[in-house]
Design an enzyme around this catalytic site. Structure first.
Site, PDB file in Angstrom:
ATOM      1  N   GLU A  76    -128.586 -35.242 -12.416  1.00  0.00           N
ATOM      2  CA  GLU A  76    -128.380 -35.172 -13.807  1.00  0.00           C
ATOM      3  C   GLU A  76    -129.583 -34.866 -14.622  1.00  0.00           C
ATOM      4  OE1 GLU A  76    -125.194 -37.856 -14.635  1.00  0.00           O
ATOM      5  OE2 GLU A  76    -123.684 -36.163 -14.282  1.00  0.00           O
ATOM      6  N   PRO A 134    -113.046 -40.503 -20.244  1.00  0.00           N
ATOM      7  CA  PRO A 134    -113.904 -41.743 -20.356  1.00  0.00           C
ATOM      8  C   PRO A 134    -113.434 -43.173 -20.052  1.00  0.00           C
ATOM      9  CG  PRO A 134    -112.687 -41.331 -22.361  1.00  0.00           C
ATOM     10  CD  PRO A 134    -112.085 -40.377 -21.642  1.00  0.00           C
ATOM     11  N   ALA A 135    -114.463 -44.213 -19.760  1.00  0.00           N
ATOM     12  CA  ALA A 135    -114.099 -45.412 -19.289  1.00  0.00           C
ATOM     13  C   ALA A 135    -113.035 -46.024 -20.137  1.00  0.00           C
ATOM     14  CB  ALA A 135    -115.163 -46.326 -19.183  1.00  0.00           C
ATOM     15  N   GLY A 148    -120.132 -43.738 -11.686  1.00  0.00           N
ATOM     16  CA  GLY A 148    -119.418 -45.187 -11.721  1.00  0.00           C
ATOM     17  C   GLY A 148    -119.770 -45.802 -10.316  1.00  0.00           C
ATOM     18  N   SER A 149    -118.923 -46.971  -9.773  1.00  0.00           N
ATOM     19  CA  SER A 149    -119.099 -47.749  -8.844  1.00  0.00           C
ATOM     20  C   SER A 149    -119.223 -46.661  -7.307  1.00  0.00           C
ATOM     21  CB  SER A 149    -118.431 -48.756  -8.726  1.00  0.00           C
ATOM     22  OG  SER A 149    -116.947 -48.355  -8.576  1.00  0.00           O
ATOM     23  N   ASN A 182    -120.677 -48.358 -19.156  1.00  0.00           N
ATOM     24  CA  ASN A 182    -121.961 -48.910 -19.848  1.00  0.00           C
ATOM     25  C   ASN A 182    -122.999 -48.057 -20.611  1.00  0.00           C
ATOM     26  OD1 ASN A 182    -122.726 -47.186 -17.526  1.00  0.00           O
ATOM     27  ND2 ASN A 182    -124.146 -48.725 -16.531  1.00  0.00           N
ATOM     28  N   ARG A 194    -132.757 -53.729 -20.068  1.00  0.00           N
ATOM     29  CA  ARG A 194    -132.056 -52.790 -20.850  1.00  0.00           C
ATOM     30  C   ARG A 194    -130.677 -52.800 -20.733  1.00  0.00           C
ATOM     31  NH1 ARG A 194    -132.253 -46.626 -18.940  1.00  0.00           N
ATOM     32  NH2 ARG A 194    -131.384 -45.482 -20.783  1.00  0.00           N
ATOM     33  N   CYS A 205    -127.188 -48.973 -13.936  1.00  0.00           N
ATOM     34  CA  CYS A 205    -127.407 -48.331 -12.466  1.00  0.00           C
ATOM     35  C   CYS A 205    -128.958 -48.579 -11.917  1.00  0.00           C
ATOM     36  CB  CYS A 205    -126.844 -47.326 -12.158  1.00  0.00           C
ATOM     37  SG  CYS A 205    -127.436 -46.058 -13.273  1.00  0.00           S
ATOM     38  N   ARG A 252    -124.679 -36.222 -20.131  1.00  0.00           N
ATOM     39  CA  ARG A 252    -125.582 -35.767 -19.189  1.00  0.00           C
ATOM     40  C   ARG A 252    -124.646 -34.619 -18.265  1.00  0.00           C
ATOM     41  NH1 ARG A 252    -128.220 -40.892 -15.986  1.00  0.00           N
ATOM     42  NH2 ARG A 252    -126.192 -40.818 -14.820  1.00  0.00           N
ATOM     43  N   SER A 273    -135.550 -43.169 -16.910  1.00  0.00           N
ATOM     44  CA  SER A 273    -134.742 -42.234 -17.247  1.00  0.00           C
ATOM     45  C   SER A 273    -135.289 -41.218 -18.360  1.00  0.00           C
ATOM     46  CB  SER A 273    -133.188 -42.869 -18.059  1.00  0.00           C
ATOM     47  OG  SER A 273    -132.902 -43.720 -16.989  1.00  0.00           O
ATOM     48  N   GLU A 281    -122.950 -40.106  -9.071  1.00  0.00           N
ATOM     49  CA  GLU A 281    -123.865 -40.866  -9.707  1.00  0.00           C
ATOM     50  C   GLU A 281    -123.585 -42.318  -9.579  1.00  0.00           C
ATOM     51  OE1 GLU A 281    -126.906 -40.033 -10.441  1.00  0.00           O
ATOM     52  OE2 GLU A 281    -126.599 -38.005 -10.979  1.00  0.00           O
ATOM     53  N   LEU A 282    -123.760 -43.034  -8.243  1.00  0.00           N
ATOM     54  CA  LEU A 282    -123.203 -44.256  -8.209  1.00  0.00           C
ATOM     55  C   LEU A 282    -123.991 -45.450  -8.291  1.00  0.00           C
ATOM     56  CD1 LEU A 282    -121.321 -42.925  -4.833  1.00  0.00           C
ATOM     57  CD2 LEU A 282    -120.542 -42.751  -7.195  1.00  0.00           C
TER      58      LEU A 282
HETATM   59  P1  NAD Z   1    -115.989 -48.087 -12.062  1.00  0.00           P
HETATM   60  O1  NAD Z   1    -116.423 -47.168 -10.744  1.00  0.00           O
HETATM   61  O2  NAD Z   1    -115.084 -49.103 -11.883  1.00  0.00           O
HETATM   62  O3  NAD Z   1    -115.530 -47.103 -12.972  1.00  0.00           O
HETATM   63  C1  NAD Z   1    -116.007 -45.900 -13.418  1.00  0.00           C
HETATM   64  C2  NAD Z   1    -114.923 -44.884 -14.017  1.00  0.00           C
HETATM   65  O4  NAD Z   1    -114.159 -44.593 -13.055  1.00  0.00           O
HETATM   66  C3  NAD Z   1    -114.121 -45.554 -15.099  1.00  0.00           C
HETATM   67  O5  NAD Z   1    -113.930 -44.572 -16.074  1.00  0.00           O
HETATM   68  C4  NAD Z   1    -112.927 -45.786 -14.469  1.00  0.00           C
HETATM   69  O6  NAD Z   1    -111.742 -45.740 -15.229  1.00  0.00           O
HETATM   70  C5  NAD Z   1    -112.857 -45.053 -13.322  1.00  0.00           C
HETATM   71  N1  NAD Z   1    -112.006 -45.216 -12.248  1.00  0.00           N
HETATM   72  C6  NAD Z   1    -111.840 -46.251 -11.769  1.00  0.00           C
HETATM   73  N2  NAD Z   1    -110.995 -45.949 -10.353  1.00  0.00           N
HETATM   74  C7  NAD Z   1    -110.845 -44.842 -10.512  1.00  0.00           C
HETATM   75  C8  NAD Z   1    -109.862 -43.958  -9.326  1.00  0.00           C
HETATM   76  N3  NAD Z   1    -109.169 -44.415  -8.417  1.00  0.00           N
HETATM   77  N4  NAD Z   1    -109.957 -42.506  -9.955  1.00  0.00           N
HETATM   78  C9  NAD Z   1    -110.433 -41.966 -10.681  1.00  0.00           C
HETATM   79  N5  NAD Z   1    -111.209 -42.902 -11.558  1.00  0.00           N
HETATM   80  C10 NAD Z   1    -111.293 -44.118 -11.624  1.00  0.00           C
HETATM   81  O7  NAD Z   1    -117.373 -48.486 -12.445  1.00  0.00           O
HETATM   82  P2  NAD Z   1    -117.878 -49.040 -13.701  1.00  0.00           P
HETATM   83  O8  NAD Z   1    -117.585 -50.474 -13.884  1.00  0.00           O
HETATM   84  O9  NAD Z   1    -117.248 -48.531 -15.084  1.00  0.00           O
HETATM   85  O10 NAD Z   1    -119.303 -48.763 -13.925  1.00  0.00           O
HETATM   86  C11 NAD Z   1    -120.432 -49.587 -13.344  1.00  0.00           C
HETATM   87  C12 NAD Z   1    -120.853 -48.725 -12.031  1.00  0.00           C
HETATM   88  O11 NAD Z   1    -121.278 -47.658 -12.347  1.00  0.00           O
HETATM   89  C13 NAD Z   1    -121.913 -49.498 -11.508  1.00  0.00           C
HETATM   90  O12 NAD Z   1    -121.638 -49.674 -10.123  1.00  0.00           O
HETATM   91  C14 NAD Z   1    -123.121 -48.671 -11.920  1.00  0.00           C
HETATM   92  O13 NAD Z   1    -124.434 -48.705 -10.974  1.00  0.00           O
HETATM   93  C15 NAD Z   1    -122.611 -47.314 -11.772  1.00  0.00           C
HETATM   94  N6  NAD Z   1    -123.437 -46.495 -12.502  1.00  0.00           N
HETATM   95  C16 NAD Z   1    -124.043 -45.434 -11.990  1.00  0.00           C
HETATM   96  C17 NAD Z   1    -124.951 -44.633 -12.777  1.00  0.00           C
HETATM   97  C18 NAD Z   1    -125.748 -43.745 -12.172  1.00  0.00           C
HETATM   98  O14 NAD Z   1    -126.055 -42.582 -12.867  1.00  0.00           O
HETATM   99  N7  NAD Z   1    -125.960 -43.371 -10.875  1.00  0.00           N
HETATM  100  C19 NAD Z   1    -125.058 -44.826 -14.224  1.00  0.00           C
HETATM  101  C20 NAD Z   1    -124.077 -45.734 -14.827  1.00  0.00           C
HETATM  102  C21 NAD Z   1    -123.314 -46.517 -14.149  1.00  0.00           C
END
Ligand code: NAD
Length: 484
Positions: free
Chosen positions: A464, A181-182, A234-235, A157, A284, A290, A165, A447, A256-257
């Site tokens: 961060e 990276p994603a 990520g999630s 995102n 935004r 997140c 960060r 932020s 950072e979830l």
């Molecule tokens: P996601 O968890 O699906 O993926 C994030 C990253 O993790 C990607 O690079 C993906 O390839 C990787 N990934 C997936 N499965 C994995 C595994 N088993 N082992 C290692 N890496 C793995 O999340 P997303 O859909 O890319 O991003 C959205 C989520 O991120 C939302 O929940 C959002 O709230 C969160 N987010 C949090 C913050 C924060 O700072 N707290 C910032 C941005 C996004």
């Protein structure tokens, strides 16, 4: 130069300062979410490739840790200037692979790049302490040391800022790193690797290994006892899995979830300012943040007026391709995202919510969803408990401050929260009682690279940015000195 020129010839793996193919020449496609066309093909790193990257990071660690803090700061500062000079290209590249409007992508370049400037300044402010033993019999000394080779996993995102960060403080602290990276948006990170190389970062300090096998890659690298730190954005489900995975080698972790931000509007709020803040906090990144306001909790005496004003603003937004002039809302990241947002809206309406504007997806191509405002959302509706990650504002009501706080806290998440009120005493009570890592008071944008960004509860741990950001990358050695 254009956005795509930033990655011309740089779509391989970046390991030990060199661009190379993935094992077996594997690659994967990166798509434009506005029309599903292929933007580029990127090397698809294998588990052997990620271990090669770790080898490079481990080999570079000792000399990087011993480098002068000022030199590390200067490299970050140079990278900051190079990115500024190419801000338009970075913004276009990000807009292409992620979908956000170019104007917003420029905002991310400014925000994301600021982490490099901030940590270029922090690099020279890493210090331990010297103190007398309270008994007066000896001296205590602490030394701060880089934690060691790191592994970073970033989401799609914010393709630039979620990288800077982590990379900024790691460089400042003297850590080497492997970045994954994603897979939906790897191009910006590859462009970033190129800029850091131009800025003078030594080979092996930063390695980038895009992959479509994230789970296998993370298992392989985290099983290696040379890796000392994992930072993930990520999630929440993936974060939990990584924390479990980190147990075998007891790597330090920063998580950072996900979030489920409440946006509280009290009866004494400046309603126009609240609507303005709501637009920022909700829209935004098309709501794909997140920190996005997920639950609007509005005092029942002003909810209808707030909803009407917000619907007027949301309904006037122009949806379209992020690179077109005058577009406010780009596509969502993929078809699954549109399906998930549609389902949440359908369920909320089924539970009794009224649609004030939007409520559907426009005809294709691309993964668009119309800006939507829902009023009278039932507290038990699914949309209240899940991250919407789309341009949908769900409004529910409350009658007392106590109720507002308890509803705001009624979630397993604890990342961002927002409140609009003109009452100072209430502001303090909210700051103290909201179970969130961040509270925005009369603002929709929290932020800031100079502030500690992060969550509590199931939004994770670690911070961060701010003075706290570099702590995630430092270890402490305590030295006991005899009396002199
Ligand atoms: P996601 O968890 O699906 O993926 C994030 C990253 O993790 C990607 O690079 C993906 O390839 C990787 N990934 C997936 N499965 C994995 C595994 N088993 N082992 C290692 N890496 C793995 O999340 P997303 O859909 O890319 O991003 C959205 C989520 O991120 C939302 O929940 C959002 O709230 C969160 N987010 C949090 C913050 C924060 O700072 N707290 C910032 C941005 C996004």
């Amino acid at each position: 130069m254009t956005g795509m020129d930033l990655v011309s010839g740089r779509t391989g793996l970046f390991i030990n300062g060199e661009w190379r193919d993935a094992e077996g020449g594997e690659s994967f496609a990166v798509y434009d979410p506005a029309d599903a066309s292929v933007l580029a093909r990127v090397a698809d790193g294998s588990t052997n490739d990620v271990i090669d990257a770790l080898d490079a990071a481990v080999a570079a660690q000792a000399s990087w840790a011993a480098s002068a803090p000022r030199d590390r700061g200067e490299i970050l500062r140079k990278a900051f200037e190079l990115i500024n000079a190419r801000a338009d290209d970075f913004a276009e590249l990000m807009s292409l692979e992620m979908g956000k409007p170019v104007a917003e992508a420029k905002g991310e370049v400014t925000y994301g790049n600021e982490f490099f400037r901030w940590f270029s300044e922090e690099a020279v402010r890493i210090h331990g302490r010297w103190m007398n033993n309270p008994a007066g019999t000896s001296r205590l000394l602490t030394i701060r040391k880089p934690v060691g080779p790191c592994y970073f996993i970033t989401p799609w995102n914010f393709p630039l800022a979620m990288g800077t960060r982590k990379i900024g403080p790691a460089i400042a602290a003297g850590c080497t790193m492997v970045v994954k990276p994603a897979e939906l948006t790897p191009l910006t990170m590859l462009a970033l690797a190129d800029v850091l190389t131009e800025a003078g970062l030594p080979a092996g300090v930063l390695n980038v290994v895009p992959t479509t096998s994230a789970a296998d890659q993370s298992k392989a690298i985290m099983a290696d006892d040379r890796l000392r730190k994992v930072s993930f954005t990520g999630s929440t489900p993936v974060g939990k899995l990584l924390v479990k995975q980190s147990a075998d080698q007891l790597q330090r972790v920063s998580m950072e979830l996900g979030g489920n931000a409440p946006f509280l509007v009290f009866e004494d709020a400046d309603l126009d300012a609240a609507v303005e803040g709501a637009m920022l906090a909700k829209m935004r990144n098309m709501g794909e943040a997140c920190t996005a306001a997920n639950r609007f909790l509005v005092h029942s005496s002003v909810a209808a007026e707030f909803g009407e004003k917000l619907a007027e603003r949301m309904g006037a937004l122009r949806v379209g391709r992020g690179q077109d002039d005058g577009v406010d809302v780009g596509p969502l990241i993929e078809e699954k995202a549109v399906d998930s947002v549609s389902q949440l809206v359908t369920d909320a309406v089924h539970d009794g919510a009224k649609v004030l504007t939007g409520g559907n997806a426009p005809d294709g191509p691309g993964y668009f969803y119309n800006p939507t405002v829902l009023l009278d959302v039932h507290p038990e509706s699914e949309i209240n408990s899940q991250e919407i990650f789309g341009p949908v504002a769900a409004i529910a009501t409350f009658d007392t401050e106590e109720q507002a706080i308890s509803r705001a806290n009624d979630t397993e998440y604890g990342l961002a929260s927002y409140a609009y009120t003109r009452d100072l005493a209430r502001t303090i009570r909210l700051a103290e009682q909201l179970e969130y890592g961040m509270v925005g008071v009369n603002t929709g944008l929290i932020s800031n690279p100079a502030a500690p960004f992060g969550g509590m509860k199931q939004s994770g741990f670690g911070r961060e940015g701010g003075f706290e950001g570099i702590e995630e990358y430092l270890e402490t050695t305590y030295v006991s000195l005899p009396p002199f």
